[in-house]
Design a protein around this motif. Structure first.
Motif, mmCIF file in Angstrom:
data_model
loop_
_atom_site.group_PDB
_atom_site.id
_atom_site.type_symbol
_atom_site.label_atom_id
_atom_site.label_comp_id
_atom_site.label_asym_id
_atom_site.label_seq_id
_atom_site.Cartn_x
_atom_site.Cartn_y
_atom_site.Cartn_z
ATOM 1 N N LYS A 13 0.786 -1.343 -0.171
ATOM 2 C CA LYS A 13 0.123 0.244 0.200
ATOM 3 C C LYS A 13 0.723 1.359 -0.121
ATOM 4 C CE LYS A 13 -3.845 -2.547 0.458
ATOM 5 N NZ LYS A 13 -4.326 -2.563 -0.495
ATOM 6 N N GLN A 35 -7.204 6.360 0.183
ATOM 7 C CA GLN A 35 -7.849 5.059 1.168
ATOM 8 C C GLN A 35 -6.910 4.848 2.136
ATOM 9 O OE1 GLN A 35 -7.812 1.625 -0.917
ATOM 10 N NE2 GLN A 35 -10.606 2.177 -2.198
ATOM 11 N N VAL A 36 -5.251 5.066 1.903
ATOM 12 C CA VAL A 36 -4.601 4.884 2.668
ATOM 13 C C VAL A 36 -4.560 6.126 3.345
ATOM 14 C CG1 VAL A 36 -1.754 5.522 3.618
ATOM 15 C CG2 VAL A 36 -2.911 3.136 1.717
ATOM 16 N N GLN A 38 -7.050 8.708 4.096
ATOM 17 C CA GLN A 38 -8.164 8.383 5.185
ATOM 18 C C GLN A 38 -8.257 7.097 6.024
ATOM 19 O OE1 GLN A 38 -11.893 7.317 2.874
ATOM 20 N NE2 GLN A 38 -11.827 9.009 1.678
ATOM 21 N N ALA A 39 -7.828 6.624 5.815
ATOM 22 C CA ALA A 39 -7.387 5.395 7.308
ATOM 23 C C ALA A 39 -6.625 6.209 8.323
ATOM 24 C CB ALA A 39 -6.744 3.968 6.756
ATOM 25 N N SER A 40 -5.208 6.686 7.968
ATOM 26 C CA SER A 40 -4.925 7.622 8.890
ATOM 27 C C SER A 40 -5.193 8.695 9.604
ATOM 28 C CB SER A 40 -3.364 7.911 8.176
ATOM 29 O OG SER A 40 -2.995 8.791 8.941
ATOM 30 N N THR A 41 -6.248 9.225 8.794
ATOM 31 C CA THR A 41 -6.735 10.479 9.387
ATOM 32 C C THR A 41 -8.546 10.315 10.601
ATOM 33 O OG1 THR A 41 -6.742 11.862 7.503
ATOM 34 C CG2 THR A 41 -7.971 13.000 9.009
ATOM 35 N N ALA A 42 -8.571 9.169 10.146
ATOM 36 C CA ALA A 42 -9.774 8.814 10.689
ATOM 37 C C ALA A 42 -9.416 7.671 12.022
ATOM 38 C CB ALA A 42 -10.549 7.445 9.819
ATOM 39 N N SER A 43 -8.020 7.405 12.064
ATOM 40 C CA SER A 43 -7.042 6.999 13.145
ATOM 41 C C SER A 43 -7.020 8.108 13.953
ATOM 42 C CB SER A 43 -6.949 5.875 12.829
ATOM 43 O OG SER A 43 -4.884 6.919 11.890
ATOM 44 N N ASP A 46 -10.613 10.514 13.952
ATOM 45 C CA ASP A 46 -12.448 10.339 14.065
ATOM 46 C C ASP A 46 -13.328 11.677 12.781
ATOM 47 O OD1 ASP A 46 -11.986 7.914 15.226
ATOM 48 O OD2 ASP A 46 -12.720 9.197 17.355
ATOM 49 N N GLU A 48 -13.441 12.649 8.860
ATOM 50 C CA GLU A 48 -13.231 12.593 7.190
ATOM 51 C C GLU A 48 -12.612 13.505 6.985
ATOM 52 O OE1 GLU A 48 -14.073 9.895 5.187
ATOM 53 O OE2 GLU A 48 -14.851 9.046 6.725
#
Length: 300
Positions: A13, A35-36, A38-43, A46, A48
């Motif tokens: 990835k 996608q990467v 988004q996953a990092s920011t969400a973690s 929380d 978007e």
């Protein structure tokens, strides 16, 4: 076989490094990158991610399938964080407008010693490009020179630099830079291998071949004084290289070293104090690895 290659590639990835860079491979799409992110920011919070957050990252694309460094190791992250901190002041503090007519002088010269895939030198170049784009004041762009004793690493790093449109060139170091007999033997073997490859290419390719045969460092670069030197190798070679790196840096130049196990950090720092560096310290650690920084002593 092709299915296996596709499967392996799909597991690689995009990589977020030092909260500043996103490293990609040729098969990654913009969707993969988003996608990467988004996953990092969400973690982290929380929320978007937005397009503004995407623009907070500088992208570097690397060649796939060659294991000369993909940026995930803590030592690479330590070096990238350090470069991100020192470069903004360094590229803007000089009166670069006074040298606008001299392309060679109007740069901050950076040495990436043991460059591997060229990540550190390329990142420095991209940082200076971004600073120039955002600054109304004159900015000196980074010109990076990478050295590595691996012929294939030099070739891949040069392809990476071309792909990313940065001002970086990678070479085999000169024999005179070898820190000891073992290093000299390895370097001599690499140079002989490179020469054999170039001789073979010269008989099989036209003069218009896209391959760059300049793997041997020009004399002008061997005597060039660099404002920054970053080296991500190992503690033993770094200690042996202290006089070599001291000779490369101009007085007052910045030094950043990693590839150093945390318990060896002070040993490396002391070797560079003995070589004439000042303000040498284990600046930070991560995951059992250390970053050692310092400045070359100003001439009295």
């Amino acid at each position: 076989h092709q299915d296996w290659v596709i499967h392996v590639q799909s597991t690689w990835k995009p990589i977020l490094v030092a909260n500043r860079f996103v490293l990609t491979f040729p098969w990654h799409t913009e969707t993969d990158i988003e996608q990467v992110l988004q996953a990092s920011t969400a973690s982290e919070n929380d929320n978007e991610p937005t397009k503004a957050q995407r623009s907070d990252y500088l992208e570097l694309q690397l060649q796939g399938g060659i294991a000369f460094g993909t940026g995930e190791h803590p030592t690479t992250q330590l070096c990238l964080e350090w470069l991100s901190e020192i470069l903004p002041t360094l590229v803007t503090k000089e009166e670069s407008s006074a040298n606008d007519d001299d392309d060679d002088d109007n740069h901050v010269w950076l040495m990436d010693y043991g460059a591997g895939s060229g990540i550190l030198g390329m990142a420095a170049c991209r940082l200076s490009q971004e600073i120039a784009a955002q600054s109304s004041a004159p900015v000196q762009h980074v010109r990076a020179i990478g050295v590595d004793i691996d012929v294939d690493a030099c070739r891949i790093a040069n392809e990476n630099a071309q792909q990313n449109q940065v001002n970086m060139k990678n070479y085999l170091p000169p024999l005179s830079s070898a820190a000891d007999d073992v290093s000299k033997a390895l370097l001599l073997k690499a140079q002989q291998y490179a020469q054999a490859q170039l001789d073979q290419e010269s008989t099989s390719q036209s003069s218009e071949s896209p391959h760059d045969n300049a793997l041997f460092m020009p004399e002008s670069l061997q005597t060039q004084q660099y404002q920054v030197c970053v080296a991500n190798i190992l503690a033993g070679p770094l200690m042996a290289l202290a006089p070599t790196l001291a000779a490369l840096l101009q007085p007052g130049g910045y030094l950043g070293l990693s590839g150093i196990l945390q318990h060896l950090g002070e040993d490396v720092a002391e070797a560079y104090r003995q070589a004439g560096f000042v303000d040498v310290q284990v600046e930070r650690t991560q995951g059992g690895w250390a970053l050692v920084t310092g400045r070359k002593k100003l001439e009295e």
